[in-house]
Design a protein around this motif. Structure first.
Motif, PDB file in Angstrom:
ATOM      1  N   ILE A 119       0.500   8.685   2.120  1.00 54.03           N
ATOM      2  CA  ILE A 119       0.816   7.430   2.804  1.00 54.03           C
ATOM      3  C   ILE A 119      -0.206   7.151   3.899  1.00 54.03           C
ATOM      4  N   MET A 120      -0.457   8.153   4.746  1.00 52.37           N
ATOM      5  CA  MET A 120      -1.402   7.963   5.845  1.00 52.37           C
ATOM      6  C   MET A 120      -2.801   7.677   5.315  1.00 52.37           C
ATOM      7  N   PHE A 121      -3.212   8.437   4.306  1.00 54.96           N
ATOM      8  CA  PHE A 121      -4.559   8.245   3.748  1.00 54.96           C
ATOM      9  C   PHE A 121      -4.700   6.835   3.179  1.00 54.96           C
ATOM     10  N   ALA A 122      -3.709   6.399   2.411  1.00 54.09           N
ATOM     11  CA  ALA A 122      -3.791   5.083   1.778  1.00 54.09           C
ATOM     12  C   ALA A 122      -3.885   3.974   2.823  1.00 54.09           C
ATOM     13  N   LEU A 123      -3.072   4.059   3.872  1.00 52.79           N
ATOM     14  CA  LEU A 123      -3.095   3.029   4.908  1.00 52.79           C
ATOM     15  C   LEU A 123      -4.426   3.019   5.664  1.00 52.79           C
ATOM     16  N   LEU A 124      -4.877   4.201   6.048  1.00 55.67           N
ATOM     17  CA  LEU A 124      -6.116   4.289   6.828  1.00 55.67           C
ATOM     18  C   LEU A 124      -7.331   3.908   5.999  1.00 55.67           C
ATOM     19  N   ALA A 125      -7.376   4.368   4.751  1.00 54.08           N
ATOM     20  CA  ALA A 125      -8.514   4.060   3.889  1.00 54.08           C
ATOM     21  C   ALA A 125      -8.556   2.579   3.537  1.00 54.08           C
ATOM     22  N   THR A 126      -7.396   1.980   3.372  1.00 54.53           N
ATOM     23  CA  THR A 126      -7.335   0.567   3.016  1.00 54.53           C
ATOM     24  C   THR A 126      -7.859  -0.324   4.133  1.00 54.53           C
ATOM     25  N   TYR A 127      -7.500  -0.002   5.370  1.00 54.43           N
ATOM     26  CA  TYR A 127      -7.826  -0.897   6.479  1.00 54.43           C
ATOM     27  C   TYR A 127      -9.040  -0.465   7.293  1.00 54.43           C
ATOM     28  N   SER A 128      -9.666   0.659   6.954  1.00 58.33           N
ATOM     29  CA  SER A 128     -10.914   1.054   7.619  1.00 58.33           C
ATOM     30  C   SER A 128     -12.072   0.230   7.075  1.00 58.33           C
ATOM     31  N   ASP A 129     -13.070   0.013   7.915  1.00 59.58           N
ATOM     32  CA  ASP A 129     -14.262  -0.701   7.461  1.00 59.58           C
ATOM     33  C   ASP A 129     -15.123   0.192   6.578  1.00 59.58           C
ATOM     34  N   TYR A 130     -15.266   1.460   6.976  1.00 62.15           N
ATOM     35  CA  TYR A 130     -16.077   2.406   6.206  1.00 62.15           C
ATOM     36  C   TYR A 130     -15.382   3.758   6.148  1.00 62.15           C
ATOM     37  N   ILE A 131     -15.642   4.487   5.061  1.00 63.21           N
ATOM     38  CA  ILE A 131     -15.110   5.844   4.887  1.00 63.21           C
ATOM     39  C   ILE A 131     -16.299   6.794   4.787  1.00 63.21           C
ATOM     40  N   VAL A 132     -16.264   7.858   5.566  1.00 68.14           N
ATOM     41  CA  VAL A 132     -17.393   8.801   5.644  1.00 68.14           C
ATOM     42  C   VAL A 132     -16.885  10.199   5.289  1.00 68.14           C
ATOM     43  N   GLY A 133     -17.381  10.765   4.200  1.00 69.60           N
ATOM     44  CA  GLY A 133     -16.973  12.099   3.780  1.00 69.60           C
ATOM     45  C   GLY A 133     -18.050  13.127   4.061  1.00 69.60           C
ATOM     46  N   VAL A 134     -17.697  14.205   4.772  1.00 67.51           N
ATOM     47  CA  VAL A 134     -18.628  15.302   5.063  1.00 67.51           C
ATOM     48  C   VAL A 134     -18.177  16.510   4.257  1.00 67.51           C
ATOM     49  N   PHE A 135     -19.048  17.013   3.377  1.00 64.93           N
ATOM     50  CA  PHE A 135     -18.659  18.068   2.444  1.00 64.93           C
ATOM     51  C   PHE A 135     -19.569  19.283   2.584  1.00 64.93           C
ATOM     52  N   GLU A 136     -18.936  20.472   2.631  1.00 62.21           N
ATOM     53  CA  GLU A 136     -19.683  21.730   2.717  1.00 62.21           C
ATOM     54  C   GLU A 136     -19.167  22.768   1.737  1.00 62.21           C
ATOM     55  N   LYS A 137     -18.138  22.447   0.982  1.00 59.48           N
ATOM     56  CA  LYS A 137     -17.566  23.380   0.020  1.00 59.48           C
ATOM     57  C   LYS A 137     -16.782  22.588  -1.008  1.00 59.48           C
ATOM     58  N   GLU A 138     -16.339  23.289  -2.065  1.00 66.21           N
ATOM     59  CA  GLU A 138     -15.679  22.570  -3.150  1.00 66.21           C
ATOM     60  C   GLU A 138     -14.171  22.776  -3.170  1.00 66.21           C
ATOM     61  N   SER A 139     -13.639  23.511  -2.199  1.00 69.88           N
ATOM     62  CA  SER A 139     -12.197  23.759  -2.169  1.00 69.88           C
ATOM     63  C   SER A 139     -11.618  23.224  -0.878  1.00 69.88           C
ATOM     64  N   GLY A 140     -10.305  23.029  -0.867  1.00 65.88           N
ATOM     65  CA  GLY A 140      -9.640  22.546   0.329  1.00 65.88           C
ATOM     66  C   GLY A 140      -9.248  21.090   0.203  1.00 65.88           C
ATOM     67  N   GLY A 141      -8.698  20.552   1.271  1.00 71.27           N
ATOM     68  CA  GLY A 141      -8.184  19.192   1.255  1.00 71.27           C
ATOM     69  C   GLY A 141      -9.239  18.138   1.009  1.00 71.27           C
ATOM     70  N   GLU A 142     -10.511  18.444   1.335  1.00 69.41           N
ATOM     71  CA  GLU A 142     -11.555  17.451   1.137  1.00 69.41           C
ATOM     72  C   GLU A 142     -11.881  17.222  -0.337  1.00 69.41           C
ATOM     73  N   ALA A 143     -11.491  18.150  -1.220  1.00 66.71           N
ATOM     74  CA  ALA A 143     -11.745  17.977  -2.646  1.00 66.71           C
ATOM     75  C   ALA A 143     -10.962  16.795  -3.221  1.00 66.71           C
ATOM     76  N   PRO A 144      -9.640  16.712  -3.025  1.00 74.43           N
ATOM     77  CA  PRO A 144      -8.926  15.524  -3.511  1.00 74.43           C
ATOM     78  C   PRO A 144      -9.341  14.252  -2.783  1.00 74.43           C
TER      79      PRO A 144
ATOM     80  N   VAL B 256       0.843  -1.205   0.000  1.00 74.59           N
ATOM     81  CA  VAL B 256       0.000   0.000   0.000  1.00 74.59           C
ATOM     82  C   VAL B 256       0.874   1.249   0.000  1.00 74.59           C
ATOM     83  N   VAL B 257       1.900   1.264   0.815  1.00 74.99           N
ATOM     84  CA  VAL B 257       2.815   2.402   0.890  1.00 74.99           C
ATOM     85  C   VAL B 257       3.544   2.584  -0.438  1.00 74.99           C
ATOM     86  N   HIS B 258       3.980   1.495  -1.027  1.00 75.70           N
ATOM     87  CA  HIS B 258       4.712   1.548  -2.298  1.00 75.70           C
ATOM     88  C   HIS B 258       3.866   2.217  -3.379  1.00 75.70           C
TER      89      HIS B 258
END
Length: 252
Positions: A87-112, A3-5
């Motif tokens: 790296i952190m995102f890939a590891l956490l997203a891979t091994y989490s049971d569910y991913i929950v995204g809360v969105f209120e705008k179209e800019s910032g780190g939540e966009a990618p 995953v890191v690779h």
């Protein structure tokens, strides 16, 4: 490490970087491998948006067997050369049971982040909670959400006086009744007064964002909201901590 690779694009890691990544793995991933059901919560860390992430986290914490977490609360990777977020995102997203995204705008780190979870391997276990979202081709009043969204836009229209806005909103509620929607003017203004008092204008999204939300909507994993109370209620739509996620069985 596979995953890191992938997260670093095949870059050769230095020994010190490997040690830091392994330390992160040893400290944070055991929580995801436990018997508890993990929920990786995505969204903006800036105020006031972070409050909504905490709202989701707090609601999930009330459920026995749930482990809801925000990446910003976890151990950081102290490496200057690497893109530690990937790296952190890939590891956490891979091994989490569910991913929950809360969105209120179209800019910032939540966009990618949205761009990451709308495709495999994360899509099957991801859920989105976009504020003020309605699919752009909906031209008729079909639900309370449509009515309040239309009223919200009227309330924040600069070209209308307060009396004109109220008149148009009353007319809107009348059309909603004709369409068979059980909603009152009081119901509408209860939401609008809160948003106007906080000076929270309707959220607008790019065409790209709207299309991504639509994909989740077509898979019954998109839950629009307008107020924090609605967001708390919508959290109940997430899979409960008791059953194991379907995506896990499909990968065995």
């Amino acid at each position: 490490m596979m995953v890191v690779h992938e997260a670093v694009g095949g870059l050769e890691l230095e020994p010190a970087e490997k040690r830091e990544i392994w330390r992160f793995t040893q400290q944070e991933l055991p929580y995801l491998w436990s018997q508890r059901t993990s929920y990786f919560i995505l969204g903006s860390y800036r105020d006031p948006y972070i409050r909504r992430l905490r709202t989701v986290q707090n609601e999930l914490t009330k459920q026995l067997g749930a482990y809801p977490f925000i990446m910003g609360d976890l151990l950081e990777l102290p490496t200057d050369r690497l893109n530690t977020f990937d790296i952190m995102f890939a590891l956490l997203a891979t091994y989490s049971d569910y991913i929950v995204g809360v969105f209120e705008k179209e800019s910032g780190g939540e966009a990618p982040e949205l761009g990451e979870i709308d495709d495999p391997p994360y899509f099957a276990k991801s859920y989105v909670f976009p504020r003020d979202y309605t699919w752009v081709t909906d031209t008729k009043l079909e639900s309370e959400q449509h009515v309040i969204q239309a009223a919200l836009e009227l309330a924040f229209t600069d070209e209308l006086s307060e009396d004109e806005a109220r008149s148009k909103i009353e007319s809107l509620v009348g059309r909603a009744h004709d369409a068979g929607i059980d909603i009152t003017t009081h119901d509408v203004w209860e939401v609008l007064d809160e948003r106007v008092a906080d000076e929270e204008e309707p959220v607008t999204y790019s065409w790209v964002h709207l299309n991504k939300f639509r994909v989740f909507e077509l898979h019954d994993r998109c839950f629009p909201w307008m107020t924090e109370d609605e967001l708390r209620t919508m959290v109940e739509e997430l899979p409960s901590p008791t059953p194991r996620p379907e995506w896990e069985a499909s990968e065995d």
